[in-house]
Design an enzyme around this catalytic site. Structure first.
Site: not given
Ligand code: GDP
Ligand code: IMO
Ligand code: MG
Length: 422
Positions: A12-15, A17, A37, A39-41, A128, A223, A304, A330
């Site tokens: 969830d680092e923001g990949k 984006k 598992n 979720g890329h926003t 997940t 991940q 989180r 962020k």
């Molecule tokens: P991913 O799984 O690495 O693609 O990241 P996620 O989409 O799960 O989570 C990142 C969250 O942070 C999402 O809700 C994005 O819309 C949001 N986001 C990404 N970059 C930034 C940023 O620079 N600032 C803020 N406030 N939100 C961000």
């Molecule tokens: P993105 O690509 C954050 C975490 C789960 C759990 C562990 C194992 O959006 O960054 P799994 O369902 O893979 O067997 O779960 O890994 N997890 C994530 N946490 N971002 C994800 O993906 C994740 N995918 C799995 O919460 O702790």
């Molecule tokens: Mg994510």
């Protein structure tokens, strides 16, 4: 050449984006591991999209998106993702290619995931519940069902055999799961029919040919490195190789074809699910990060956990991935803190250490912090480095000096436009 983009923390680092932002520089975007598992926003033009299996280059009409052999695919979720994109006029037949060697998540894989988590009780991974672990177990156990199997006449026979095996496995769990397999299968078979309308390819051949023809490829990680099955906080990890090596096995790309490795991290740290987290906060600072950063899982909606930036962990993941440049996400969320803390060493079993050790459970590890000045200005409107406050620049400098790799992008908001190239 293939460039990589990888998460350096617990996901969830923001990949999503940043892949979307960088897609204009590439011909092909390829996912190499993980599955729904993830979720890329992506946020642009006032719309928000969450992608689970489909690569984040899908909104660019001249980009081919490849779901590589290392990915695991749930036809039910895949169909939903396609349905959600139906208003976008995307040519899926040409712009979304699926590896025949990718493994399929069956309804019973999801049930096995749930049964395993229930049986673990308090020790659960916090998965997940998408069936990720059981599907990769069948892959390495040489029992798996692959996308290419759908092209066989007798695929239903294979499907049934594996499902029967799973039902037997489920019956061994003490806690009995309530489920209606027939109902689950209705959605599954609908998903399969939709999937079969797409283009299945031998993706390793496709990608290597593309490279010979001068095409550029960006591999999109899912991940993060601290969830890697080898190098993460085992057993609280996912079941795939989330680090750079995973792009080789998950796409059929040789190590000497890898160019840039873009490592992406948040200016603080989050984690969803169970497992150790040395810099985790349980106070108002953590609450502020969660509130301002909207820290809820994009896949499960779970809150989180939040904590200070951990440079011990970041240096470790930069190293194991061979990261060549960083994207810091962020930065905007930390605006308004008087001071910020950064973890620079751990106390590990009575010794001060600067490397990421075998076990980071709280009984073994405590953290030493450096305190730095925060910045007060709202940075969400920043579009160039001149708009970035000095204290934020200093924060970035500390990170660069510590890990020895430059920060090339500072992200100041979720929208595509809220991106500062350094
Ligand atoms: P991913 O799984 O690495 O693609 O990241 P996620 O989409 O799960 O989570 C990142 C969250 O942070 C999402 O809700 C994005 O819309 C949001 N986001 C990404 N970059 C930034 C940023 O620079 N600032 C803020 N406030 N939100 C961000
Ligand atoms: P993105 O690509 C954050 C975490 C789960 C759990 C562990 C194992 O959006 O960054 P799994 O369902 O893979 O067997 O779960 O890994 N997890 C994530 N946490 N971002 C994800 O993906 C994740 N995918 C799995 O919460 O702790
Ligand atoms: Mg994510």
């Amino acid at each position: 050449m293939v460039d990589l983009l990888l998460g350096l923390q617990w996901g969830d680092e923001g990949k999503g984006k940043i892949v979307d932002v960088l897609t204009k520089n590439y011909d092909i975007i390829a996912r190499f591991q993980g599955g729904p598992n993830a979720g890329h926003t992506l946020i642009f033009d006032g719309n928000k999209h969450v992608l689970h299996t489909i690569p984040s280059g899908i909104f660019h009409k001249d980009t081919v998106n490849v779901v590589g052999n290392g990915v695991v695919i749930d036809p039910v979720i895949f169909k939903k993702e396609l349905d959600n994109l139906s208003t976008y006029n995307i040519n899926f037949k040409t712009n979304l290619l699926i590896s025949r060697k990718a493994h399929v998540i069956l309804p019973t894989h999801r049930l096995l995931d749930a049964a395993s988590e229930t049986a673990k009780g308090k020790a659960k991974i916090g998965s997940t519940l998408k069936g990720i672990g059981p599907t990769y177990m069948d892959k390495t156990g040489r029992n798996g069902f692959r996308i290419g199997d759908f092209e066989l006449k007798d695929w239903k026979k294979r499907y049934n055999a594996l499902t029967q095996k799973h039902l037997k496995m489920l019956s061994h769990y003490e806690v009995k799961m309530e489920f209606n397999l027939e109902e689950l299968e209705v959605d599954f078979f609908k998903g399969v029919e939709r999937l079969k309308e797409l283009t299945f390819i031998d993706s390793e051949e496709y990608l290597n040919q593309a490279m010979k023809n001068g095409k550029s490829i960006l591999a999109e990680g899912a991940q993060g490195s601290l969830l890697d099955v080898d190098f993460g906080t085992y057993p609280f990890v996912t079941s795939s190789t989330t680090t750079a090596a995973g792009a080789c096995t998950g796409l059929g790309i040789a190590p000497n074809k890898i160019g840039k490795v873009v490592g992406i991290f948040k200016a603080y740290v989050t984690r969803v699910g169970s497992g150790p987290f040395p810099t985790e906060l349980f106070d108002v600072d953590g609450e502020t990060m969660a509130r301002v950063g909207h820290e809820f899982g994009a896949t499960t909606g779970r809150p989180r956990r939040c904590g200070w930036l951990d440079l011990v962990a970041l240096k470790y993941t930069v190293e194991i991935n061979g990261v060549t440049e960083l994207s810091m996400m962020k930065g905007d969320v930390l605006s308004g803190f008087d001071t910020l803390k950064i973890a620079t060493t751990y106390n590990y079993q009575g010794e001060k250490i600067s490397h990421f050790p075998y076990n980071i459970e709280p009984e073994n590890v405590s953290v030493n912090y450096e305190t730095v000045k925060g910045w007060q200005a709202d940075v969400t409107g920043a579009r160039s480095i001149d708009d970035i406050p000095q204290n934020l620049k200093d924060y970035v400098k500390i990170i660069e000096n510590f890990v020895g790799v430059p920060v090339k992008i500072i992200s100041v908001g979720p929208d595509r436009k809220q991106t500062v190239f350094v």
